[in-house]
Design a protein around this motif. Structure first.
Motif, mmCIF file in Angstrom:
data_model
loop_
_atom_site.group_PDB
_atom_site.id
_atom_site.type_symbol
_atom_site.label_atom_id
_atom_site.label_comp_id
_atom_site.label_asym_id
_atom_site.label_seq_id
_atom_site.Cartn_x
_atom_site.Cartn_y
_atom_site.Cartn_z
ATOM 1 N N LYS A 68 -1.541 -17.489 -4.658
ATOM 2 C CA LYS A 68 -1.246 -16.052 -4.832
ATOM 3 C C LYS A 68 -2.533 -15.231 -4.827
ATOM 4 O O LYS A 68 -3.579 -15.675 -5.299
ATOM 5 C CB LYS A 68 -0.478 -15.819 -6.128
ATOM 6 N N LYS A 91 -4.032 -8.337 -4.265
ATOM 7 C CA LYS A 91 -3.065 -7.727 -3.344
ATOM 8 C C LYS A 91 -1.769 -7.346 -4.048
ATOM 9 O O LYS A 91 -1.033 -6.478 -3.581
ATOM 10 C CB LYS A 91 -2.753 -8.688 -2.191
ATOM 11 N N CYS A 92 -1.490 -7.998 -5.173
ATOM 12 C CA CYS A 92 -0.282 -7.694 -5.943
ATOM 13 C C CYS A 92 -0.502 -6.548 -6.922
ATOM 14 O O CYS A 92 0.410 -6.175 -7.665
ATOM 15 C CB CYS A 92 0.178 -8.930 -6.717
ATOM 16 N N ASN A 101 0.588 -5.332 -13.025
ATOM 17 C CA ASN A 101 1.610 -4.864 -12.084
ATOM 18 C C ASN A 101 2.707 -5.910 -11.908
ATOM 19 O O ASN A 101 3.895 -5.583 -11.854
ATOM 20 C CB ASN A 101 0.971 -4.542 -10.725
ATOM 21 N N LEU A 102 2.316 -7.189 -11.834
ATOM 22 C CA LEU A 102 3.297 -8.269 -11.746
ATOM 23 C C LEU A 102 4.187 -8.286 -12.983
ATOM 24 O O LEU A 102 5.416 -8.432 -12.878
ATOM 25 C CB LEU A 102 2.583 -9.619 -11.597
ATOM 26 N N GLU A 149 1.164 -3.107 -2.339
ATOM 27 C CA GLU A 149 0.952 -3.885 -3.558
ATOM 28 C C GLU A 149 2.284 -4.237 -4.208
ATOM 29 O O GLU A 149 2.478 -5.365 -4.678
ATOM 30 C CB GLU A 149 0.090 -3.088 -4.546
ATOM 31 N N LYS A 150 3.190 -3.280 -4.210
ATOM 32 C CA LYS A 150 4.498 -3.502 -4.830
ATOM 33 C C LYS A 150 5.275 -4.591 -4.104
ATOM 34 O O LYS A 150 5.860 -5.483 -4.730
ATOM 35 C CB LYS A 150 5.289 -2.184 -4.822
ATOM 36 N N GLU A 179 4.091 -7.001 -2.137
ATOM 37 C CA GLU A 179 3.414 -8.285 -2.367
ATOM 38 C C GLU A 179 3.759 -8.827 -3.753
ATOM 39 O O GLU A 179 4.030 -10.020 -3.923
ATOM 40 C CB GLU A 179 1.899 -8.127 -2.230
ATOM 41 N N ALA A 180 3.745 -7.955 -4.743
ATOM 42 C CA ALA A 180 4.035 -8.374 -6.114
ATOM 43 C C ALA A 180 5.474 -8.868 -6.247
ATOM 44 O O ALA A 180 5.733 -9.913 -6.858
ATOM 45 C CB ALA A 180 3.777 -7.214 -7.078
ATOM 46 N N THR A 213 5.950 -12.216 -4.551
ATOM 47 C CA THR A 213 5.308 -13.255 -5.355
ATOM 48 C C THR A 213 6.166 -13.612 -6.564
ATOM 49 O O THR A 213 6.322 -14.791 -6.910
ATOM 50 C CB THR A 213 3.911 -12.774 -5.816
#
Length: 236
Positions: free
Chosen positions: A29, A33-34, A39-40, A73-74, A76-77, A80
Motif C-alpha cells: 500500500k 497516495k491514500c 484519511n484511511l 486520494e479518496k 486510492e484510500a 485500499t
C-alpha cells in the motif's frame, strides 16, 4: 454537548475499526497516495458505499474528467480499505458483463466514464468474462467511430494472495495473455492487430462482490467496474 459526544463516539468507532483492518491492508500500500493513515481511518466506516457515491457523482458531473488530488486520494484510500475485506478473485462471481466506470492509469488522475445518454450503456466500455473459455473481452473506443476489441485468455495465479482475519486464502491475481486484437472503424472491414498480441500480463483483484469489481493492472492502472444492472440503478 450531546452533539460533540456523538462525534467523539463516531470517531472512536472508526479508530477501533481501522485498528482491526490495518493488518489486513495490502503489504504494498502507498499510504501517501491514500492521503495518510488519518484519511484511511476517516473513510473506513463504509468504503463500498462511499466509493460508489464518489464514482456516480463523477459520472453525473458536467466535467469530462474529475481530476482533483483530493478525489484521487479518496479513491486510492477506498480501494485500499476494500482490499482488507478479503474479497478477491472468484470464478463464478466474475462471470458475465461488467461496465467500466473508472480508470486511473499509473500516475495520471482518475477518469470517470460518461454515458452517451442517460439510461444507456453504449457510453460505457463493457468487459465480458466467460469462465467456460477462461477468457474475457474488452472493447475500447478509439476516435469517434472506431473501437479496438481484445480477447484475453486468463488463468488464476498463486503468485499473489492474501489471508482473511480467520486465515482463509484469498486469490488476488489472474495471469493475462492477449490472444486476439482487432480494430473496427465505422463500416470499414475489421483489421487484425497482430502486434497487440502479448503474454505475461496480469490483473490483481482488489475487491469483488455481486455489484462492483476493482482491479489493478500490471502497469499500475486502477480499474473499477459495475454490473450493468447495478450501474443502471445508481444512475436512475
Amino acid at each position: 454537548t450531546s452533539l460533540d459526544s456523538g462525534s467523539i463516539d463516531a470517531s472512536e468507532g472508526l479508530k477501533e475499526k481501522f485498528a482491526d483492518l490495518k493488518g489486513l491492508l495490502p503489504e504494498n500500500k502507498d499510504v501517501v497516495k491514500c492521503g495518510g493513515y488519518y484519511n484511511l481511518q476517516k473513510l473506513c466506516g463504509n468504503p463500498k458505499d462511499e466509493l460508489v457515491k464518489t464514482i456516480v457523482d463523477g459520472i453525473k458531473s458536467s466535467d469530462k474528467k474529475v481530476t482533483t488530488e483530493t478525489n484521487d486520494e479518496k479513491i486510492e484510500a477506498l480501494a485500499t480499505l476494500l482490499y482488507a475485506e478479503g474479497k478477491g478473485f472468484e470464478a463464478d462471481l466474475v462471470d458475465g458483463d461488467w461496465a467500466e466506470v473508472l480508470t486511473k492509469q499509473g500516475s495520471k488522475s482518475s477518469s470517470f466514464q460518461k454515458a452517451a445518454e442517460k439510461g444507456e450503456f453504449k457510453g460505457f466500455p463493457i468487459n465480458t468474462f466467460d469462465i467456460d473459455s477462461m477468457s474475457f473481452e474488452v472493447g475500447v473506443k478509439v476516435l469517434k467511430k472506431g473501437r479496438v476489441y481484445s480477447k484475453v485468455k486468463y488463468s488464476p495465479s498463486t503468485d499473489a494472495f492474501s489471508k482473511t482475519k480467520d486465515g482463509k486464502i484469498v486469490l488476488r491475481r489472474i495471469g493475462c495473455d492477449i490472444a486476439k486484437a482487432t480494430f473496427k472503424f465505422w463500416k470499414l472491414p475489421t483489421l487484425n492487430l497482430f502486434f497487440l498480441k502479448r503474454k505475461g500480463g496480469f490483473l490483481e483483484f482488489v475487491y469483488m462482490d455481486n455489484d462492483i469489481r476493482i482491479t489493478r493492472g500490471n502497469r499500475g492502472g486502477l480499474f473499477v467496474h459495475f454490473r450493468p444492472e447495478f450501474l443502471e440503478a445508481q444512475l436512475a
